[in-house]
Scaffold this active site. Sequence first.
Site, short mmCIF file in Angstrom:
data_model
loop_
_atom_site.label_atom_id
_atom_site.label_comp_id
_atom_site.label_asym_id
_atom_site.label_seq_id
_atom_site.Cartn_x
_atom_site.Cartn_y
_atom_site.Cartn_z
CG HIS A 98 35.81 34.37 42.84
ND1 HIS A 98 36.98 35.02 42.49
CD2 HIS A 98 35.51 33.57 41.79
CE1 HIS A 98 37.36 34.64 41.28
NE2 HIS A 98 36.48 33.75 40.84
CB CYS B 48 38.98 38.24 47.77
SG CYS B 48 39.99 38.17 46.29
#
Length: 421
Positions: free
Chosen positions: A134, A175
Site C-alpha cells: 500500500h 497506490c
Amino acid sequence: MAQKRAEKMGKHWVLLVAGSKTWQNYRHQANVCHAYQIMHQNGIPDEQIVVMMYDDIAYNKKNPHPGKIINKPHGSNVYPRVLKDYTTHDVTPKNFLAVLKGDERAVRKTEKCGPKKVLKSGENDTIFVYLADHGSYGVFCFPDSTLHAIDLIDTINEMASAKKFSKMVIYMESCLSGSMFTHLPNNVHVYTVTASKAQEPSYACYHDTVLKTYLADAFSATWMHYNEKVNLDKATFQSQFDYLQKHVKTSSPCRFGDMTISKCPISEFLKNTPKAHQDLGKYLEFMLSDLTPSHEVPFRILKHRIDTEADVDKRQYLKKKYDSLHQRNAQIERAVAAISQQCSPEGAGVDDVDGDYGDAVDLQELKTVAEHFRTTCFNWHEEEIVLSHMHVFARLCASGVGVERIIEVMNTVRESCSEFQ
C-alpha cells in the site's frame, strides 16, 4: 581476459519487497514470490537476490492449502524455494535502504537466523528493485513502519555518487506510487516504473472465492506475464511499458528518471526467460479480472463474505464489521476535511484536491506532516484506509501552508473533534 570482460559486464542484483502482512493483503507476497520464481528460472544466482516479505501467508490458518501461494487463478505454487532473507519484524524501510546500498552495519535483524544479506553491487553492476504494498502521496508502507519518498531519493543519490551501480531499474506497485519519484533526477542512471500516477490508486485483481482474498495486482500481473512470454534479449523496457499501457486500463503506469534505460534489453537486468517458458507463456491466456481499487479491497472482501455466508449469526457479525469499517472511513474523511479547511488559505476542502504536485511539494516537509498525522491522529499501519486520505496533506504542502501551521491545526482538530475518540 575473459574474467576481465565478465567483471566489466558486471553482475545482476535483484531486491524484491512485499511491504504488507495479513491474509487480506495476500496478493503482495504472492507478487513477490512470483517475481522470485522469474528471477530464479532466468538464472540469477540466489546470492545476488534479496527477498523481504513478512511470510505469514503460506502457512496462515486461513490457507486451505498450507505451503501453497498462487498469483493467478488456478496458478502454480509460487512459494517453493523462495528466499527468506528478511521476514516478520525485519521487513523495515531502514533495512530495505541498508540492503539496497550494501550497508551491512546499518541492518538491524531481530530474527536470529540468517546473515545480514545486502546487495554488494559495484559500478559495473545492474540493480532491479521491485516493491509491492500500500502507499499514498510520498509514502510506501512496510508492515509496521513507512518508507518516505525523501529517504528513497536520498539513498538513490547517495548510491549514484558512490558508484554502486551502472544502471538501476525500480518497479513499484502501490497506490499513488508515481508520487514516490517526482523528485528523481534524470542524470543518475535510474529508471523507474510505477503502477499509477501520483494521484491514482493501483488495482488489485483475481479475487479468489475459495481463498476469500485477491491473488495479485493488475500492474504486477501484467509486467510479469510479459516477461514470461517474450525473449528478454530482444524485448526492451520500452516495449514492456507499451504493453503495460495497453493492458493496464484502470490506472496509468508512469515512468521517471533516465529514459535512455528504457531502450535497454530487459535481459541486461534480469537475464533471459528460458525458451521453454517463453513458448508456454505465448499460449497462456492473459486477462485481468475482478479489478478493484486497492483502498476498496477490505470492503469488497467483507461484502463477498457477507453474500456467501450461510450462518445467520456469522453473517450478522460480518455486516456489523462492514458497517463499522464504512463508519470509520467516514470519520477519517471528516477529520481530514476539518484539517484541510482550517489550513487552506482559501478555505478549500477535501473535494478540491486533485493533481500531481511534483516539485511543488517539499519531501521533507511532507514526511514531517505525514508522520505527525500517523503518530498523533490515525495510524495507517493499524488502519490501512487512512492512506486514501493522505494526498490532502501533499496539497496543503504544495499550496504553501507551513509545516508548523498544519501540525498546529492537526493538534487543534484532534483535541476538539470526536472522530479521534
